[in-house]
Enzyme design. Structure first.
Site, PDB file in Angstrom:
ATOM      1  N   GLY A  11       0.655   1.729  -9.117  1.00 17.52           N
ATOM      2  CA  GLY A  11       0.059   0.476  -9.571  1.00 17.52           C
ATOM      3  C   GLY A  11       1.060  -0.385 -10.305  1.00 17.52           C
ATOM      4  N   GLY A  13       0.310  -3.271 -11.937  1.00 19.28           N
ATOM      5  CA  GLY A  13      -0.378  -4.198 -12.824  1.00 19.28           C
ATOM      6  C   GLY A  13       0.173  -4.135 -14.239  1.00 19.28           C
ATOM      7  CD  GLU A 175     -12.115 -17.062 -18.318  1.00 23.24           C
ATOM      8  OE1 GLU A 175     -11.529 -17.028 -19.426  1.00 23.24           O
ATOM      9  OE2 GLU A 175     -11.866 -16.285 -17.386  1.00 23.24           O
ATOM     10  CG  ASP A 312      -9.159  -2.305 -16.163  1.00 25.95           C
ATOM     11  OD1 ASP A 312      -8.880  -2.370 -17.378  1.00 25.95           O
ATOM     12  OD2 ASP A 312      -9.172  -3.299 -15.413  1.00 25.95           O
ATOM     13  CB  ALA A 323      -5.426  -7.684 -19.710  1.00 22.61           C
TER      14      ALA A 323
END
Length: 449
Positions: A11, A13, A175, A312, A323
């Site tokens: 990953g 991220g 949002e 997560d 995050a």
């Protein structure tokens, strides 16, 4: 000469990238394996869906990000299995060939995907937004509905094209719905001739008793009031109980209601990557209700100190699935690995430092809760913008994002990235299928990075 210690990071991220960076000076070889070639700054993904930002500004190529780190390399592959006994990661390359990655230390930071709370059939009609492909699809779908409304002469059909329903009033839902409202009421009215985009009906559904459930009551009240001023119908204590290609059935305080709507967007929940369940089975532990993997206080897998899981996909007491924990866990695990290799005392248990929560609502409007200090309106918007630009990767992307915001939100009240095609509009208008390209439909494989 003995081989260097091999660290495989699944990953690219927030968590995976920060582990890699923390090991920049360590005597290790780091391999990042991911099924995409970019590092996605997910908090700004909704702005791609709204046409404010192009994907490249929030998703720089992973190879570019780590190009100066000589002990790191990137592999484009999809992880399907992990052999904890043989210390081997099994993956598949884009051409279908097997990729085997041996490791001495493994860090899994595979993130999360959408959760439909057991009603997976909803995925066909209400896409979520976790990837660049998702955001591009949503952008095309939203803009295509206004194009279809321009063409139809049937008032009832036009109303269906112009009805947008966002399910889930967490930060992402708020949002997104704010941007749809701004498109309909501020950006698009002068661009169309046969349809008044002010007629768009925009709904936000939330099963809890208030929008932004984790936030302070003052911020919840401000957010709902501001959204209603923007023309959004906010419905709390309201659940989506059924949907098809043309409608959504909701159940709220006044009972059930069928709402004719061609656009539904899912922002109601997340579940851990399937890799969390796979690792749990391999280690003989159970995942929680959200599919998250339990880990020890140092983020290692029970019974396997050489395997770490972060972000997560893991369950740590008092640590939310946002995050910031992934960023902090990545740096922490990098320090733990480096200390072990150097023979130094390892850091104590991971401790999450809550830096607050923020969400934008619309043009120059946001809410922020920073260590008990609640801020609303334009000051919160400035705080939000500063923090998000700060965490973007690369000064070029930071400056380009600032320029795009100034252009889109201050000078022209326009969205500069509104390119769609006939084919994408046709997929969005298809009433017999979801119109969603196969590569962004929910994945059926047992595990993926």
């Amino acid at each position: 000469m003995p081989a260097r210690h091999r660290v495989v990071v699944v990953g690219g991220g927030f968590g995976g990238l920060n582990v890699t960076r923390a090991l920049a000076r360590a005597d290790v070889d780091v391999t990042i394996v991911d099924r995409t070639n970019h590092h996605l700054f997910q908090p700004l993904l909704y702005q791609v869906a709204a046409g404010i930002l192009p994907p490249g500004q929030i998703a720089p190529a992973l190879r570019r990000v780590v190009r100066r780190q000589r002990n790191a390399r990137v592999v484009l592959a999809e992880v399907g299995d992990v052999d904890l006994d043989q210390r081997l990661v099994h993956a598949v390359a884009p051409d279908g060939e097997d990729v085997q990655l041996p490791y001495d230390t493994l860090v899994v930071a595979a993130g999360a995907s959408h959760s439909y709370f057991g009603k997976d059939a909803f995925a066909e009609f209400a896409p979520g937004m976790k990837t660049v492909e998702d955001a591009r699809y949503l952008r095309d779908a939203i803009l295509s509905k206004f194009e279809m409304a321009e063409l139809t002469t049937d008032p009832a059909e036009r109303a269906e094209w112009l009805t947008f329903v966002v399910i889930g009033a967490g930060p992402t839902g708020v949002e997104l719905v704010g941007q749809v409202a701004e498109l309909a009421h501020t950006v698009l009215p002068r661009d169309f001739r046969s349809v008044d985009t002010h007629e768009a009906r925009i709904l936000l559904l939330e099963g809890a008793g208030a929008v932004l459930p984790p936030f302070a009551p003052r911020l919840q009240a401000y957010t709902q009031r501001r959204l209603e001023q923007m023309g959004v119908e906010v419905r709390v204590r309201t659940l989506a109980v059924d949907m098809d290609h043309d409608s959504i059935t909701v159940e709220g305080p006044t009972g059930r209601e069928v709402i004719r709507a061609r656009t539904r967007i899912w922002a109601a929940g997340v579940q851990a990557s399937p890799l969390a369940r796979l690792l749990a089975e391999r280690a003989g532990v159970d995942t929680d209700r959200a599919g998250r993997l339990p880990v020890l206080p140092d983020c290692s897998l029970p019974g396997h100190p050489e395997v770490f899981a972060i972000g997560d996909m893991v369950a740590l007491e008092g640590v939310p699935a946002v995050a910031q924990p992934a960023l902090q866990e990545g740096r922490y695990v990098g320090r733990v690995i480096a200390a072990r290799l150097d023979g130094r005392p390892v850091p104590g248990p991971f401790r999450y430092r809550d830096k607050g929560s923020m969400a934008t609502i619309g043009h120059r409007s946001a809410v922020a809760d920073v260590r008990g200090l609640t801020v609303t309106g334009f000051p919160a918007y400035v705080m939000w913008a500063f923090v998000h630009v700060l965490y973007l990767v690369g000064w070029g992307n930071r400056l380009a994002t600032l320029f795009s915001w100034i252009r889109a939100l201050w000078l022209s009240e326009n969205r500069g990235h509104r390119v769609i095609t006939f084919d994408s509009a046709a997929r969005s208008a298809d009433r017999t299928t979801s119109g969603r390209p196969a590569h962004i439909m929910p994945r059926r494989r047992e595990a993926s990075a």
